[in-house]
Design a protein around this motif. Structure first.
Motif, PDB file in Angstrom:
ATOM      1  N   SER A  14      23.816  -7.342 -58.695  1.00 43.76           N
ATOM      2  CA  SER A  14      24.327  -8.830 -58.601  1.00 43.76           C
ATOM      3  C   SER A  14      23.536  -9.413 -57.752  1.00 43.76           C
ATOM      4  O   SER A  14      23.083  -8.944 -56.533  1.00 43.76           O
ATOM      5  N   ASN A  15      23.366 -10.789 -57.827  1.00 44.54           N
ATOM      6  CA  ASN A  15      22.686 -11.677 -56.802  1.00 44.54           C
ATOM      7  C   ASN A  15      23.427 -12.720 -56.258  1.00 44.54           C
ATOM      8  O   ASN A  15      23.944 -13.768 -56.838  1.00 44.54           O
ATOM      9  N   ARG A  61      24.777  -7.087 -62.728  1.00 47.41           N
ATOM     10  CA  ARG A  61      23.426  -7.974 -62.928  1.00 47.41           C
ATOM     11  C   ARG A  61      24.075  -9.477 -63.128  1.00 47.41           C
ATOM     12  O   ARG A  61      23.334 -10.283 -63.585  1.00 47.41           O
ATOM     13  N   ASN A  77      24.887 -15.792 -65.700  1.00 46.72           N
ATOM     14  CA  ASN A  77      24.253 -16.878 -64.715  1.00 46.72           C
ATOM     15  C   ASN A  77      25.390 -17.758 -64.518  1.00 46.72           C
ATOM     16  O   ASN A  77      25.641 -18.733 -64.965  1.00 46.72           O
ATOM     17  N   ARG A 128      24.342 -13.392 -61.554  1.00 39.45           N
ATOM     18  CA  ARG A 128      23.654 -14.128 -60.771  1.00 39.45           C
ATOM     19  C   ARG A 128      24.698 -15.254 -60.263  1.00 39.45           C
ATOM     20  O   ARG A 128      25.255 -16.067 -60.941  1.00 39.45           O
ATOM     21  N   THR A 172      23.802 -16.919 -57.336  1.00 34.74           N
ATOM     22  CA  THR A 172      22.817 -17.392 -56.413  1.00 34.74           C
ATOM     23  C   THR A 172      23.473 -18.832 -55.962  1.00 34.74           C
ATOM     24  O   THR A 172      23.553 -19.792 -56.942  1.00 34.74           O
ATOM     25  N   SER A 188      24.899 -19.265 -61.271  1.00 34.48           N
ATOM     26  CA  SER A 188      24.324 -19.763 -59.947  1.00 34.48           C
ATOM     27  C   SER A 188      24.854 -21.162 -59.710  1.00 34.48           C
ATOM     28  O   SER A 188      25.058 -21.822 -60.484  1.00 34.48           O
TER      29      SER A 188
END
Length: 163
Positions: free
Chosen positions: A95-96, A74, A56, A76, A78, A58
């Motif tokens: 992935s985001n 995968r 993560n 993040r 963001t 983000s």
């Protein structure tokens, strides 16, 4: 007074001669060790060859970082600042990147299948040879600000200007 002025001038000259340092070495080390770090300052971080899935990051400042040949499926990103990132040959499937800023970044040969780009800024991004066939959230308007080549693989119905 004169020695203070000389010392100040020398100090300023020495600082100007030093290379730019990463903004938070501790946070960069945590991510290199495979830990998530949402909102962290990873400016100019060295992550080439990193294998860490499901992180993560983000809202992180990843600007000018090296993600070349990294495997970060995968992950993040963001709302992250990914401006001027070098991600040559990286693997970022599923992935985001929603609302992330990828301005002037390089994803040459990157694998981005299944990743989300909803609301992402791609202005000046180089996607030559990148694979985005199953990417979601991509619009023609986003891609019009980026560039690619004949080997860039996009979702059906989308195109990209040549670099």
């Amino acid at each position: 007074m004169k020695s203070f002025a000389v010392a100040s001038t020398l100090g300023a000259a020495l600082l100007a001669a030093l290379p730019a340092q990463a903004q938070n070495a501790g946070q960069i080390a945590r991510v290199r060790g495979g830990a998530s770090c949402a909102g962290c300052n990873l400016f100019q971080g060295e992550f080439s060859g990193l294998e860490a899935n499901g992180l993560n990051l983000s809202g992180a400042r990843v600007r000018q970082a090296d993600l070349s040949l990294a495997v970060m499926n995968r992950t993040r990103f963001t709302g992250a600042d990914l401006r001027d990132v070098e991600a040559y040959g990286g693997v970022f499937s599923s992935s985001n990147f929603a609302r992330a800023d990828l301005t002037n970044s390089s994803w040459v040969g990157a694998y981005l299948d299944g990743s989300s780009f909803a609301g992402a800024t791609l202005t000046g991004a180089n996607l030559s040879g990148a694979r985005l066939a199953r990417a979601t959230g991509l619009t023609q308007r986003q891609l019009n600000g980026a560039c690619g080549d004949a080997s860039t693989v996009l979702p059906h119905g989308l195109s990209i200007p040549a670099c």
